[in-house]
Scaffold this active site. Sequence first.
Site, short mmCIF file in Angstrom:
data_model
loop_
_atom_site.label_atom_id
_atom_site.label_comp_id
_atom_site.label_asym_id
_atom_site.label_seq_id
_atom_site.Cartn_x
_atom_site.Cartn_y
_atom_site.Cartn_z
CD GLU A 1 27.98 -9.92 55.54
OE1 GLU A 1 28.10 -10.50 56.35
OE2 GLU A 1 26.86 -9.81 54.69
CD GLU B 1 24.89 -8.31 60.25
OE1 GLU B 1 24.83 -9.52 60.20
OE2 GLU B 1 24.79 -7.78 59.13
#
Length: 1009
Positions: A442, A513
Amino acid sequence: MLKIDKNWEDPNLLHVNREAPRAYYIPYADASAAAANKRGRSPYYRTLNGTWKFQYHASVKRVEDGFYQEGVDVTGWDDLLVPSCWQVNGYDQLHYTNVNYPIPCDPPFVPDDNPVGLYVRDFQVSDKWDDKEKYIVFEGVNSCFYLWINGAYVGYSQGSRIPAEFNVTPYLRGGSNRIAVLVLKWCDGTYLEDQDLWRFSGIFRDVYLLAREKTHVRDTFIRQELAADFSKADLNCELETSGRCEVRLELKNASGETVASSGAVIDGKGAVKLTLDNPKLWNAEQPNLYQLYVHSGEEVLRFSVGFRRVEIADGVFRINGQAIKLKGVNRHDSHPELGQTIPVNHMIKDLNLMKQHNVNTIRTSHYPNDPRFLELCNEYGFYVIDEADLECHGLIRTGVEGAFHVLSANTDWEAAFVDRAIRMVERDKNQPCVVIWSMGNESGYHVNHMAMAKWTRERDNSRMVHYEGAAEKYKGHPDTDCLDMDSRMYATVQEMEEHALNPDKVKPLFQCEYSHAMGNGPGDLKDYWDVIYKYPKLMGGCVWEWNDHGIKTHTPEGKPFFAYGGDFGDKPNDGNFCIDGLVSPDRKPHIGLLELKKVIAPVRLEAEDLSKGLIRLTNLYDFRDLTHAALYWKVEQAGRLVEQGHIWQLDAAPHGSQIIAVPYAEPTGEEETYLTISIRMKEETRWSGIGHELTFEQFELSPAAASEQAALQVDAPPVLASTSGGRLAIDGFDFRHVFDLQDGTFVQLSKHNVQMLAAPAQFNIWRAPMDNDRRIKQQWIEAGYDRASMKVYRCEWSQPSADTVEITVDFSLGGYIRLPLLHGQALWRIDGTGEVSLRVDVKVREDLLFLPRFGLQLIMPRGTEEVEYFGFGPHESYIDKRQSAKKGRYLLSVDEMFQNYIMPQENGARYGTEWAILSNEQGMGLKFTSSSGDFSFNAEHFTPHDLTAAEHDYELERLKRKETIVQLDYRNSGVGSHSCGPELAPQYQLNDKEFTFELSITPIFKEDE
């Protein structure tokens, strides 16, 4: 005032005098000591862990210069254990934030009031080290630090979770020495370390000294080449030395036998090749390891070698030629009392639990773990996605378009980005468990990530390269050729299937994820794995995440609890978003972990021909057969054991199947009969004992006969109905029920004068929002779900026969301000046995969101503590979270029905219940059944509103009621993983606009049944 260079705000100055990164190892004096892998047994190793003198300052501006000098008196300073984190030792601010930077976002600048910790320690150096080169290694310091020895400045380093090594030979002397370290909380590297975690500071990993020969092996890169058929392995050991060294290499197998050896003289750089025929290959199921011993002078270095080939072929991720499914979890370094300081035994506890629950993959979210953790992964057998210490998530909260990519696109930060890849890869390049390098998390995606990936691929082409952030391509820079897989977070099942079916998608898909395991969850695992198993192009994924990050603390009254964001006055914070794991902070498995274990189990069991006792067993292991496992079976009727047995010999090959004939007798009688198959270990391992269950499956051999229910309805005695004061009393032979004709509900159910209601019965649609309801909770409240009460339009009763009374209620449920949520008609029927039958027809307003639940809520009196039921258990189960539950007959207490979550929420439901009895310990209570099929029920000492109001589990002690609240549901909406993942799948939503619910309530004394 402190006189040091302000290195912490220069993204191009990453260190001063730090050694070049290298592979992790400890030098030993002989091979036997190296084999034992006990660092303290090496004469060339000296730990600096222990008690240091410590002084904390809220700002670096308050630090006086010269604190690092030898003569400074530090006896009045505090004592602090190293390694440790300041914040769990009473210094600075405990602070949890996920996305938001905890400082103003002004890279590379950080606040002038930058907290700082000063460390000082006196230590001894043996005279035997006088002729050695001496190095100090810091395995982890958050976020940057300056180092002095004996008053002399040694150097500077940043990059919190990757090691920093310094040559301290010029600064050390025999005898007493003093080391001083200044650690800053913030530096420009903080902008690259915005991970979802508590923000800890300090020397949080091990510190130690190494003594080396003047000329020694500085680095080793063990490259391997495997023949196409794996019949031969070449080890090309690239060596870097500090001078001219005679080097001898020995490769030993698990039995300690030397299987290959060679030697060479290396001066600076060189290589030694070893060849091995028919190597035993390494994989997560059979972690066969060899040990490579590198002898040079008086030193021996040891490296674990696992022969394996990692590749992507035809869009499929493969290890040793076999298509692999990564059954993974994301794991942070997190300890409930020590913060990010993780003892080895705690690592082992995690790995044991993972193995016991069929996990084969770990993503080191979002930074490299302690190197000893990787050594353990080599031994236990785990595939590791090793992730660079890089996350810039807070940039997306600046409000500036394109800000997420601002650092990854700024070449002034390229060195800082690439440095984090280099130090990770160089440290861990010899760890066989590492099969994928991850370029962080991220942080946008642009040229700096491409530079990281390019360097990584050039340095090590034996592993795959991953980075999920490239899924959001930056305009004009769609170059993802440097990445080996398409990576996603929280893609829906449908999106995964679309990827698998799209011929233009040539790379495999990895969900780094998925299935957010927060609170009561996750509830969508089976859906994901049905599609992952279906398509070879889908690699698998890692559940977010392994453990809750609660910090163990105490209330003012001294009661222990696990704290989350905001509990320490920290701002900004993300509340309980850190409580999102498969296990609690103290490593107690949540039900979600049991669900994962079942869904990713290595054996699949299917009915082949139940009339003949034939079961198809499919081996989902990739490399091992099933000779290590045995099959146990049992047959139960109405929850009672009828017969059992076991089959010791299983031999299905990897990815193969076999048909097993289970020799049970044909069921007799009219009771519901189930066959339960359990696959268990028949040998002990380091992570499990004999008999450990790998998986199970149940098969219905015969349903309950319909006549069984009908038989209960004959020869009912007459009843007497009378009204008084707006209430209808129904009296029978041994019961008295009272119905409030104004409120449209029962206010009394009794048998032999034992009262079984403590409050009027009521229809209910509210549940205490789960964490996975957090995104829809406010919409539910705005619609009035949490305050829905009943309006009675009509209530009439009649007695169609001597033994029957019927009551019809037209009603609605609604809250203030809003239109009614639903309208219903309830038909209550009471017969001469005392049984109360309910049929309720419901119409829900068309424009509404799905309901949390619909059912009947009863409050039973104090002492109602015994729960007996036939359904899924023994733990909680929901429509989309029930794979780990077994159908059976269970006897529990009300407290045992409760599933505790750190943030109180809906819990403890039992899906697929056929009947349930709530009673006192003498068996006096109510029995619930449904003629329209299974139902869901809860029984606990809290109302849904009690749980809604509580923010921590310790608050429940004062909210706990003496009465027992029973929820009998037509349906309870599913769990999902919408706290971070996709919306709850439509098939699990209570979105029916019209439905009928039937329920029977019978007062009973169980001993008379």
